[in-house]
Every structure is written in C-alpha cells, then in structure tokens.
Design a protein around this motif. Sequence first.
Motif, PDB file in Angstrom:
ATOM      1  N   GLY A  95       0.848  -1.262  -0.212  1.00 59.16           N
ATOM      2  CA  GLY A  95       0.084  -0.062  -0.007  1.00 59.16           C
ATOM      3  C   GLY A  95       0.842   1.314   0.074  1.00 59.16           C
ATOM      4  N   ASP A  96       1.965   1.263  -0.401  1.00 60.53           N
ATOM      5  CA  ASP A  96       2.836   2.297  -0.439  1.00 60.53           C
ATOM      6  C   ASP A  96       3.520   2.657  -1.744  1.00 60.53           C
ATOM      7  OD1 ASP A  96       3.165   3.905   2.165  1.00 60.53           O
ATOM      8  OD2 ASP A  96       5.155   3.507   2.263  1.00 60.53           O
ATOM      9  N   VAL A  97       3.399   3.894  -2.252  1.00 59.07           N
ATOM     10  CA  VAL A  97       4.278   4.329  -3.391  1.00 59.07           C
ATOM     11  C   VAL A  97       5.620   4.403  -3.096  1.00 59.07           C
ATOM     12  CG1 VAL A  97       4.391   5.917  -5.287  1.00 59.07           C
ATOM     13  CG2 VAL A  97       2.095   5.247  -4.676  1.00 59.07           C
ATOM     14  N   GLY A  98       6.460   3.746  -3.937  1.00 58.42           N
ATOM     15  CA  GLY A  98       7.907   3.910  -3.557  1.00 58.42           C
ATOM     16  C   GLY A  98       8.531   3.984  -5.210  1.00 58.42           C
ATOM     17  N   VAL A  99       9.222   5.153  -5.361  1.00 58.76           N
ATOM     18  CA  VAL A  99       9.918   5.240  -6.397  1.00 58.76           C
ATOM     19  C   VAL A  99      11.204   5.924  -6.041  1.00 58.76           C
ATOM     20  CG1 VAL A  99       7.943   5.543  -8.042  1.00 58.76           C
ATOM     21  CG2 VAL A  99       9.048   7.500  -6.853  1.00 58.76           C
ATOM     22  N   ASP A 100      12.446   5.798  -6.898  1.00 61.02           N
ATOM     23  CA  ASP A 100      13.529   6.557  -6.726  1.00 61.02           C
ATOM     24  C   ASP A 100      14.030   7.110  -8.277  1.00 61.02           C
ATOM     25  OD1 ASP A 100      15.990   4.629  -7.767  1.00 61.02           O
ATOM     26  OD2 ASP A 100      14.948   3.537  -6.326  1.00 61.02           O
ATOM     27  N   ALA A 101      14.905   8.013  -8.123  1.00 62.24           N
ATOM     28  CA  ALA A 101      15.630   8.396  -9.366  1.00 62.24           C
ATOM     29  C   ALA A 101      16.997   9.023  -9.308  1.00 62.24           C
ATOM     30  CB  ALA A 101      14.824   9.577 -10.025  1.00 62.24           C
ATOM     31  N   GLY A 102      17.703   8.824  -9.838  1.00 61.03           N
ATOM     32  CA  GLY A 102      19.485   9.370  -9.577  1.00 61.03           C
ATOM     33  C   GLY A 102      19.972   9.596 -10.950  1.00 61.03           C
ATOM     34  N   ALA A 103      21.497   9.897 -10.562  1.00 63.55           N
ATOM     35  CA  ALA A 103      22.378   9.844 -11.756  1.00 63.55           C
ATOM     36  C   ALA A 103      23.559   9.334 -11.174  1.00 63.55           C
ATOM     37  CB  ALA A 103      22.312  11.430 -12.193  1.00 63.55           C
ATOM     38  N   ALA A 104      24.436   8.744 -11.939  1.00 62.32           N
ATOM     39  CA  ALA A 104      25.694   8.199 -11.723  1.00 62.32           C
ATOM     40  C   ALA A 104      26.693   9.021 -12.513  1.00 62.32           C
ATOM     41  CB  ALA A 104      25.726   6.778 -11.686  1.00 62.32           C
ATOM     42  N   LEU A 117      36.462   4.895 -10.313  1.00 60.66           N
ATOM     43  CA  LEU A 117      35.401   5.527  -8.999  1.00 60.66           C
ATOM     44  C   LEU A 117      34.233   6.071  -9.889  1.00 60.66           C
ATOM     45  CD1 LEU A 117      38.071   7.423  -6.892  1.00 60.66           C
ATOM     46  CD2 LEU A 117      37.116   5.341  -6.865  1.00 60.66           C
ATOM     47  N   THR A 118      32.965   5.730  -9.423  1.00 62.63           N
ATOM     48  CA  THR A 118      31.844   5.974  -9.767  1.00 62.63           C
ATOM     49  C   THR A 118      31.162   6.636  -8.652  1.00 62.63           C
ATOM     50  OG1 THR A 118      31.670   4.448 -11.598  1.00 62.63           O
ATOM     51  CG2 THR A 118      29.721   5.372 -10.865  1.00 62.63           C
ATOM     52  N   ALA A 119      30.214   7.720  -8.611  1.00 63.70           N
ATOM     53  CA  ALA A 119      29.611   8.323  -7.411  1.00 63.70           C
ATOM     54  C   ALA A 119      27.991   8.356  -8.102  1.00 63.70           C
ATOM     55  CB  ALA A 119      30.068   9.709  -7.310  1.00 63.70           C
ATOM     56  N   LYS A 120      27.141   8.359  -7.263  1.00 61.91           N
ATOM     57  CA  LYS A 120      25.625   8.275  -7.511  1.00 61.91           C
ATOM     58  C   LYS A 120      24.833   9.368  -6.479  1.00 61.91           C
ATOM     59  CE  LYS A 120      21.648   5.666  -8.784  1.00 61.91           C
ATOM     60  NZ  LYS A 120      21.067   4.292  -8.844  1.00 61.91           N
ATOM     61  N   ALA A 121      24.100  10.365  -7.080  1.00 61.14           N
ATOM     62  CA  ALA A 121      23.327  10.891  -6.197  1.00 61.14           C
ATOM     63  C   ALA A 121      21.652  10.495  -6.660  1.00 61.14           C
ATOM     64  CB  ALA A 121      23.344  12.407  -6.528  1.00 61.14           C
ATOM     65  N   GLN A 122      21.113  10.256  -5.552  1.00 57.97           N
ATOM     66  CA  GLN A 122      19.638   9.615  -5.871  1.00 57.97           C
ATOM     67  C   GLN A 122      18.725  10.282  -4.815  1.00 57.97           C
ATOM     68  OE1 GLN A 122      20.181   5.527  -5.817  1.00 57.97           O
ATOM     69  NE2 GLN A 122      17.972   4.911  -6.652  1.00 57.97           N
ATOM     70  N   LEU A 123      17.317  10.333  -5.125  1.00 58.32           N
ATOM     71  CA  LEU A 123      16.379  10.697  -4.213  1.00 58.32           C
ATOM     72  C   LEU A 123      15.293   9.523  -4.049  1.00 58.32           C
ATOM     73  CD1 LEU A 123      15.678  14.270  -4.899  1.00 58.32           C
ATOM     74  CD2 LEU A 123      16.564  13.592  -3.010  1.00 58.32           C
ATOM     75  N   TYR A 124      14.891   9.226  -3.038  1.00 60.06           N
ATOM     76  CA  TYR A 124      13.771   8.128  -2.609  1.00 60.06           C
ATOM     77  C   TYR A 124      12.571   8.925  -2.275  1.00 60.06           C
ATOM     78  CZ  TYR A 124      17.213   4.335  -2.586  1.00 60.06           C
ATOM     79  OH  TYR A 124      17.950   3.374  -2.990  1.00 60.06           O
ATOM     80  N   PHE A 125      11.611   8.330  -2.809  1.00 58.46           N
ATOM     81  CA  PHE A 125      10.140   9.001  -2.481  1.00 58.46           C
ATOM     82  C   PHE A 125       8.940   7.841  -2.130  1.00 58.46           C
ATOM     83  CE2 PHE A 125       5.844  10.389  -3.561  1.00 58.46           C
ATOM     84  CZ  PHE A 125       5.672  11.454  -2.748  1.00 58.46           C
ATOM     85  N   PHE A 126       8.554   7.874  -0.807  1.00 57.32           N
ATOM     86  CA  PHE A 126       7.550   7.242  -0.555  1.00 57.32           C
ATOM     87  C   PHE A 126       6.297   7.977  -0.240  1.00 57.32           C
ATOM     88  CE2 PHE A 126      11.364   4.736  -0.273  1.00 57.32           C
ATOM     89  CZ  PHE A 126      11.046   3.612  -0.773  1.00 57.32           C
ATOM     90  N   TYR A 127       4.879   7.278  -0.395  1.00 60.58           N
ATOM     91  CA  TYR A 127       3.949   7.970  -0.150  1.00 60.58           C
ATOM     92  C   TYR A 127       2.749   6.762   0.346  1.00 60.58           C
ATOM     93  CZ  TYR A 127      -0.294  10.816  -0.528  1.00 60.58           C
ATOM     94  OH  TYR A 127      -1.693  11.477  -0.102  1.00 60.58           O
TER      95      TYR A 127
END
Length: 231
Positions: A95-104, A117-127
């Motif tokens: 029953g939760d919406v969960g998504v994420d998006a990011g860039a490496a 070396l690889t770095a990644k920034a990401q955002l998680y969203f849950f509702y």
Amino acid sequence: MHSIEKTLRLPQKKETLLLLLCAYFSLCFFHCGITQPVRVLNEGVTKASASLGGPLIPLGKTMIPVPYLTAGVQHGYSSSLTLTGNVHLLTALLGDVGVDAGAAQRFVHEDGWVPELTAKAQLYFFYDVKRGNNPRLFPFLSLNASYLLGESTLLYFGADNLFQFVQPAYFLSPFAGSQFPLSHRIDMQCEVKWMAANANTEHGVMEGHNSINGRGNIGTFLGFHYLLTSP
C-alpha cells in the motif's frame, strides 16, 4: 528507524510472517537496493534492471534475506553520466508508493591499481496511498570503486549514505560485490552489504540478528540487467 525499533519488540518465537513484515518496516528506513550502475553505461545504452534482497532475518534454523524487490531502467545519457529510475514493488504490495531516481557520474577511469570511481546521487520518495498522507523523501549518495577482471567481470566495493529528515539521522552502508555476464544481453550482480553499519540494532525490529558488534545488519542482494537498446 529509531522510533519503530523502540515500539516493535519481537520475541524470537513470533510467527515468521510477522517478522518479515517488521523487517520490511526496517527496510523502509534503510532504502537500500543493489548498487546500480557499478560503472556508467556507454552513451545511448539503455538497460532494464531488477534488484532483490535485503537484511538477513531468521526463518526457522536458517537465515534468509528479506525479499525487497525493485525494478527500473538505466540509461547512458553521456559517456560519463548515467540516469536511473526504479519502482519499489514490495512497498506497492503493502500500500505504499515507492520510487527513486538518480544520476551516476564517473570521476576516475581505471588505470593499473587505481580503480574506476563512480559516484551516484539519488532521491527516494514514498507515499502512503491507503491513508493518503505521510510523504517521505530521502536523499542518498553512493560511491564505489571497481576493477575489471578479464573482458567483462567487475569486482567492486564502496559505501551508501542515506539521510533521513524526519527524526534526523544518517545511515552508512558499506558493500562489496561482483557483476558478470550471463549472456550477450543479460548481466547479473551479487552483493553483500552491511546495512546501517552506524546504527544500533541490538534491540527492536532486527534484535541484533546478523549485526556486527550490535551495529547494522548484513544484507545480501541479487541484481539483473537486460540490454534494451545499444547504439
């Protein structure tokens, strides 16, 4: 994670389903899947990806990983930048919406003993869909170092960094793994992660199961990547 751990005290004889659900709630605060991508994709390459796994929990006399499942897409935006997006399928079932998006981003090419070396920034969203409230946003940073073995096998290690705004907290999760081809289009990953290594898990949801010195929990993950398009 701290408030949930204080309220959910589970004796070892509780039913397995209840333990799985409590482990799931703990995962909602770790938000850790498998590392993707280990290395940025070539420009124009698109892959479908899936991640399965989580912290190890007791099932009878053995230990199994929580079956936390995500699925998504990776796309090589340029020769050094890859975009990613995933949906969290287990949270959807509950029953939760969960998504994420990011860039490496690749910062260093492998050169002899110097790893890539690889770095990644990401955002998680849950509702919470059932209640229609409780939106949660979690920023996430990951850094990994990788070595190429032979023509197509990667060995890698690094650390995830998750930031929590509500009840402000920071979680560090070191990891190590390998990525290798199964066919021309399919790659597989195997990864071990010390999830929330800086958090006290001697009591509460995890009750110290597979922690190291009462900190965090060991998790195992499998990942699969299917080549969709290539220039």
